[in-house]
Design an enzyme around this catalytic site. Sequence first.
Site, PDB file in Angstrom:
ATOM      1  N   HIS A 167       0.875  -1.208   0.021  1.00 42.09           N
ATOM      2  CA  HIS A 167      -0.139  -0.073  -0.159  1.00 42.09           C
ATOM      3  C   HIS A 167       0.819   1.204   0.098  1.00 42.09           C
ATOM      4  CE1 HIS A 167       0.318   0.106   4.626  1.00 42.09           C
ATOM      5  NE2 HIS A 167       0.420   1.381   4.361  1.00 42.09           N
ATOM      6  N   ASP A 225      -0.415  -7.474   1.686  1.00 44.30           N
ATOM      7  CA  ASP A 225       0.255  -6.160   1.601  1.00 44.30           C
ATOM      8  C   ASP A 225       1.795  -6.281   1.777  1.00 44.30           C
ATOM      9  OD1 ASP A 225       0.422  -3.217   1.932  1.00 44.30           O
ATOM     10  OD2 ASP A 225      -0.186  -3.085   3.986  1.00 44.30           O
ATOM     11  N   SER A 283       4.388   2.625   8.179  1.00 47.87           N
ATOM     12  CA  SER A 283       4.130   1.491   7.029  1.00 47.87           C
ATOM     13  C   SER A 283       5.166   1.069   6.223  1.00 47.87           C
ATOM     14  CB  SER A 283       2.863   2.068   6.498  1.00 47.87           C
ATOM     15  OG  SER A 283       1.680   2.245   7.364  1.00 47.87           O
TER      16      SER A 283
END
Length: 467
Positions: free
Chosen positions: A251, A309, A406
């Site tokens: 992502h 992901d 992230s």
Amino acid sequence: MAPQLLLCLILTFLWSLPEAESNVFLKSKVANRFLQRTKRANSLYEEFRSGNIERECIEERCSKEEAREVFEDDEKTETFWNVYVDGDQCSSNPCHYRGTCKDGIGSYTCTCLSGYEGKNCERVLYKSCRVDNGNCWHFCKPVQNDIQCSCAEGYLLGEDGHSCVAGGNFSCGRNIKTRNKREASLPDFVQSQNAILLKKSDNPSPDIRIVNGMDCKLGECPWQAVLVDEKEDAFCGGTILSPIYVLTAAHCINQTKMISVVVGEINISRKNPGRLLSVDKIYVHQKFVPPKKGYEFYEKFDLVSYDYDIAILQMKTPIQFSENVVPACLPTADFANQVLMKQDFGIVSGFGRIFEKGPQSKTLKVLKVPYVDRHTCMLSSESPITPTMFCAGYDTLPRDACQGDSGGPHITAYRDTHFITGIVSWGEGCAQTGKYGVYTKVSKFILWIKRIMRQKLPSTESSTGRL
């Protein structure tokens, strides 16, 4: 004539009597072989004498109760009686590997030392990969009735067949500048450094960063990579896997038009174009679904976009390893699932945001977070926890590090070697009690990662691919 015959018979009979005696009566030494006299027990003063095991049970046959009267102790009586009845079954030392033998009637029992099992302690438990990883430092593989140890890339198997020796100065997973006692003092607080699912904070505070995290000193998090945009602003983290590959979250890929990578830094406050590494190719997992058009990163959440992901960045030029830049080791799937993810803690690091929608932290932070039981993880989340995800963190603290790194590393150490076990992915809300950080489960993608890393593609224009 008759009287003479009778006289002869009488004389003959008398002459033969000594010979008959010698045939009927044996010498005492020979006779004692067949006839033994037992001393009479319970003689006149027997009951007034103290117990004596020789008198009670050796000179004559005794009962267990009589033996008990001598020893006046149940355990000692039992030990004696087991041997007395049918001999000592432990005399042949049947217990292997220093096991302790206890005699019984017609049997025996071995008490094994830790690490051994079986009737005779004959089975070595560490020859099973399920027990202490077979005593292997890295990877354990069952082979017939034995085990076989092997090591991560860049390590050599030691002469003992269990240990792993680094084959170079910058072998993967080596924390060259060791943390010493700082490692034990890493804070045990969850800071789910992700915040993909966010609710606006009523009182954003500049103190809310990787709460109670510690500064990661130079060389202590050498596998940390930072993804920056065209303005050199950091927006995601990554993990160095090899000189040309960096692992990150899928992502992260759609957050900017251009991605560069920075390694070996613990402070990103100063701009330095010379430190940027160009990305040659991007591999995104084929099952990852990109966010929809018009997707606002902080306010909308599409769960489909956070399953699978995972992405890999291929560098145009190799990363130069040093004591401050070292790759994390890639585990096998079994080793990750059965050993690493059964440890108490993993270690996460990154340049987490100071507060929701706020600027990135300029200094690299590090903290340890405990693994969370999968059932507890699933109950805590309003969104499904898929097989490609796992939880880490605590549920009791009212703060965490919203919108952090992230794509950054979740590392687990085993026998002083650091392995990549997760990728910072997402979390529900910010600073919510009872919620955990959610990570991409790297063990689900080992084959996918290896397949990409085996490729030796020529340098091309920067592009994005899907595998």
